[in-house]
Motif scaffolding. Structure first.
Motif, PDB file in Angstrom:
ATOM      1  N   GLY A   1      35.753  42.111  47.115  1.00  0.00           N
ATOM      2  CA  GLY A   1      35.172  42.375  46.137  1.00  0.00           C
ATOM      3  C   GLY A   1      33.525  42.254  46.114  1.00  0.00           C
ATOM      4  O   GLY A   1      32.911  41.727  45.430  1.00  0.00           O
TER       5      GLY A   1
ATOM      6  N   TYR B   1      37.473  37.566  37.118  1.00  0.00           N
ATOM      7  CA  TYR B   1      38.411  38.947  35.820  1.00  0.00           C
ATOM      8  C   TYR B   1      37.534  39.783  35.729  1.00  0.00           C
ATOM      9  O   TYR B   1      36.922  39.324  35.059  1.00  0.00           O
ATOM     10  CB  TYR B   1      39.403  38.712  35.301  1.00  0.00           C
ATOM     11  CG  TYR B   1      40.475  37.821  35.495  1.00  0.00           C
ATOM     12  CD1 TYR B   1      41.850  38.149  35.781  1.00  0.00           C
ATOM     13  CD2 TYR B   1      40.339  36.334  36.050  1.00  0.00           C
ATOM     14  CE1 TYR B   1      42.687  37.617  35.971  1.00  0.00           C
ATOM     15  CE2 TYR B   1      42.158  35.751  36.632  1.00  0.00           C
ATOM     16  CZ  TYR B   1      43.538  36.305  36.641  1.00  0.00           C
ATOM     17  OH  TYR B   1      44.154  35.761  36.968  1.00  0.00           O
TER      18      TYR B   1
ATOM     19  N   GLU C   1      33.222  39.687  32.159  1.00  0.00           N
ATOM     20  CA  GLU C   1      33.522  39.358  33.783  1.00  0.00           C
ATOM     21  C   GLU C   1      33.996  37.801  32.750  1.00  0.00           C
ATOM     22  O   GLU C   1      33.184  37.202  31.766  1.00  0.00           O
ATOM     23  CB  GLU C   1      32.574  38.508  34.054  1.00  0.00           C
ATOM     24  CG  GLU C   1      33.294  37.952  35.346  1.00  0.00           C
ATOM     25  CD  GLU C   1      32.630  37.882  37.299  1.00  0.00           C
ATOM     26  OE1 GLU C   1      32.321  38.476  38.419  1.00  0.00           O
ATOM     27  OE2 GLU C   1      32.091  36.854  36.568  1.00  0.00           O
TER      28      GLU C   1
ATOM     29  N   LYS D   1      41.236  42.190  35.133  1.00  0.00           N
ATOM     30  CA  LYS D   1      42.251  42.623  36.322  1.00  0.00           C
ATOM     31  C   LYS D   1      41.054  41.540  37.763  1.00  0.00           C
ATOM     32  O   LYS D   1      40.134  41.728  37.938  1.00  0.00           O
ATOM     33  CB  LYS D   1      41.903  44.011  36.816  1.00  0.00           C
ATOM     34  CG  LYS D   1      42.975  45.382  36.033  1.00  0.00           C
ATOM     35  CD  LYS D   1      42.660  46.187  35.982  1.00  0.00           C
ATOM     36  CE  LYS D   1      43.557  46.667  35.524  1.00  0.00           C
ATOM     37  NZ  LYS D   1      43.209  47.010  34.291  1.00  0.00           N
TER      38      LYS D   1
ATOM     39  N   TYR E   1      39.010  41.281  40.211  1.00  0.00           N
ATOM     40  CA  TYR E   1      37.990  42.208  40.881  1.00  0.00           C
ATOM     41  C   TYR E   1      37.178  41.312  42.298  1.00  0.00           C
ATOM     42  O   TYR E   1      36.109  41.642  43.302  1.00  0.00           O
ATOM     43  CB  TYR E   1      37.356  42.455  39.841  1.00  0.00           C
ATOM     44  CG  TYR E   1      36.496  42.326  39.934  1.00  0.00           C
ATOM     45  CD1 TYR E   1      34.684  42.809  39.653  1.00  0.00           C
ATOM     46  CD2 TYR E   1      35.902  41.240  38.796  1.00  0.00           C
ATOM     47  CE1 TYR E   1      33.495  42.859  39.684  1.00  0.00           C
ATOM     48  CE2 TYR E   1      34.431  40.997  38.825  1.00  0.00           C
ATOM     49  CZ  TYR E   1      33.597  41.889  38.772  1.00  0.00           C
ATOM     50  OH  TYR E   1      32.275  41.248  38.623  1.00  0.00           O
ATOM     51  N   LYS E   2      37.467  40.044  41.595  1.00  0.00           N
ATOM     52  CA  LYS E   2      36.092  39.238  42.831  1.00  0.00           C
ATOM     53  C   LYS E   2      37.126  38.107  42.916  1.00  0.00           C
ATOM     54  O   LYS E   2      37.559  37.553  41.903  1.00  0.00           O
ATOM     55  CB  LYS E   2      34.913  38.945  42.618  1.00  0.00           C
ATOM     56  CG  LYS E   2      34.070  40.318  42.311  1.00  0.00           C
ATOM     57  CD  LYS E   2      32.413  39.442  42.341  1.00  0.00           C
ATOM     58  CE  LYS E   2      31.662  41.310  42.148  1.00  0.00           C
ATOM     59  NZ  LYS E   2      31.071  41.685  43.537  1.00  0.00           N
TER      60      LYS E   2
END
Length: 372
Positions: free
Chosen positions: A138, A172, A338, A359, A361-362
């Motif tokens: 990410g 997320y 986040e 989702k 993402y990192k």
């Protein structure tokens, strides 16, 4: 190449400012305030050092130029609470040179072993309650507030140093358009009907001192012996609350109470990294004006704490708080959030984030090394 122990104020400032050499061309890096770093490392200003000790190192090339930094940290509270002789490597930064990485990791490991540790994990900054882990995937966007960032080559360096994965931490990303707002509202209404004594409300900033006491009561009972966890001391907890007070948006902070008993909390904070990225580590008169100007342009938040004490879990209280922050967050002008960080094996929290439309993402990776 040589390793130098940080001993003077000049050395310490070199330690603090070294990241500017690594990230000067990186548009996603968010510089920490130099004053914040000075306070973080100051035993007179950071109560963490009352139960911890550390040693800072600089790596120098043959010309005497700094090419890396690292710290060795022993948190006695962590050792006692987790019942393991584990120390940390912290504040890692270096050029892309495996010989530099190996020398710094070896120096840190030696110091920790000489001081009784049998395992090393990291990176921390300086504790597991601060920024933790290397960004593993990410790299295409800046980090949110109080989350790490690093060059992608750090991962290869750690693996070449013989470090192995200890744990992955997830972040997320949640968008308003993906949030199941109708479902959350149904859950919230159902829970409120089933538990009429339940109240979920925003923090009262006019009664901040007492509200912080309620937060700490929840904190002491909601967090258990999870991987990497160590409780803040009372002084640390109140210190963190005072530090965050100027940054908080009351509409993003929630307390859940059963009658008068605090049983849960959810803490969302505007993503001030959007502002910090424009200050370049400084906070003079011009930077204060920039801060005030860009503060109103923040469009996302970080949900950094959510907890319900054990005997009140799985009753839907979490869902009520989630509904509140989704609805109120949008009203306050934050359509994106986040949810971080979450342990990869914390199934309940991962499912909650996914239920909210989040989702991964990192991913952040914490490394470990056996010192025996």
């Amino acid at each position: 190449m040589s390793i130098k122990t940080v001993e003077t104020k000049k050395d310490l400032m070199e330690f603090i400012k070294f990241p500017w050499k690594i990230y000067k061309e990186d548009k996603n890096w968010v510089p920490q305030l130099i004053s914040d770093m000075q306070a973080l490392l100051d035993p007179d200003k950071n109560p963490f050092w009352k139960h911890a000790t550390g040693k800072y190192f600089l790596a120098l090339n043959d010309k005497g130029e700094t090419v890396g930094r690292i710290a060795a940290i022993i948190d006695r509270n962590f050792v006692e609470f987790q019942e393991e002789q584990t120390g940390f490597f912290a504040f890692y930064e270096s050029i892309n040179d495996v010989s530099v990485a190996k020398e710094m990791i070896a120096t840190t490991a030696t110091w920790l072993k000489e001081n009784g540790m049998t395992k090393m994990i990291g990176p921390t900054a300086p504790s597991t309650n601060d920024e933790m882990g290397f960004l593993y995937s990410g790299f295409d966007s800046p980090p949110f507030l109080m989350m790490p960032y690093n060059p992608q080559y750090y991962i290869e360096l750690m693996e070449k140093c013989g470090l192995t994965k200890a744990k992955d931490l997830y972040a997320y990303l949640m968008e308003e358009k993906d949030a199941p707002k109708k479902r959350l509202e149904r859950i919230a209404q159902s829970v409120k009907k089933a538990i009429p004594e339940l109240t979920v409300r925003n923090l009262n900033m006019k009664d901040y001192a007492n509200e912080v006491k309620r937060l700490r009561e929840i904190y002491n009972h909601a967090w258990e012996k999870n991987w990497g966890f160590v409780p803040w001391t009372e002084e640390e907890f109140y210190g963190q609350c005072e530090k965050l007070k100027p940054l908080v948006e009351p509409g993003l902070l929630y307390l859940a109470l059963m009658g008068d008993k605090p049983v849960g909390m959810l803490v969302g904070v505007p993503n001030y990294n959007f502002v910090l990225q424009k200050l370049n580590g400084k906070l003079g008169p011009i930077e204060i004006l920039k801060f005030l100007y860009y503060k109103s342009k923040i469009k996302n938040i970080r949900v950094m704490i959510m907890g319900v004490i054990k005997e009140y879990r799985n009753k839907g209280i979490e869902g009520v708080m989630y509904n509140e922050i989704v609805v109120n967050g949008v009203k306050l002008g934050y359509p994106q959030g986040e949810f971080s960080w979450i342990l990869e094996d914390n199934t309940m929290m991962c499912r909650a984030a996914e239920m909210l439309g989040g989702k991964v993402y990192k991913v952040y990776r914490v490394y470990e090394n056996n010192l025996n």
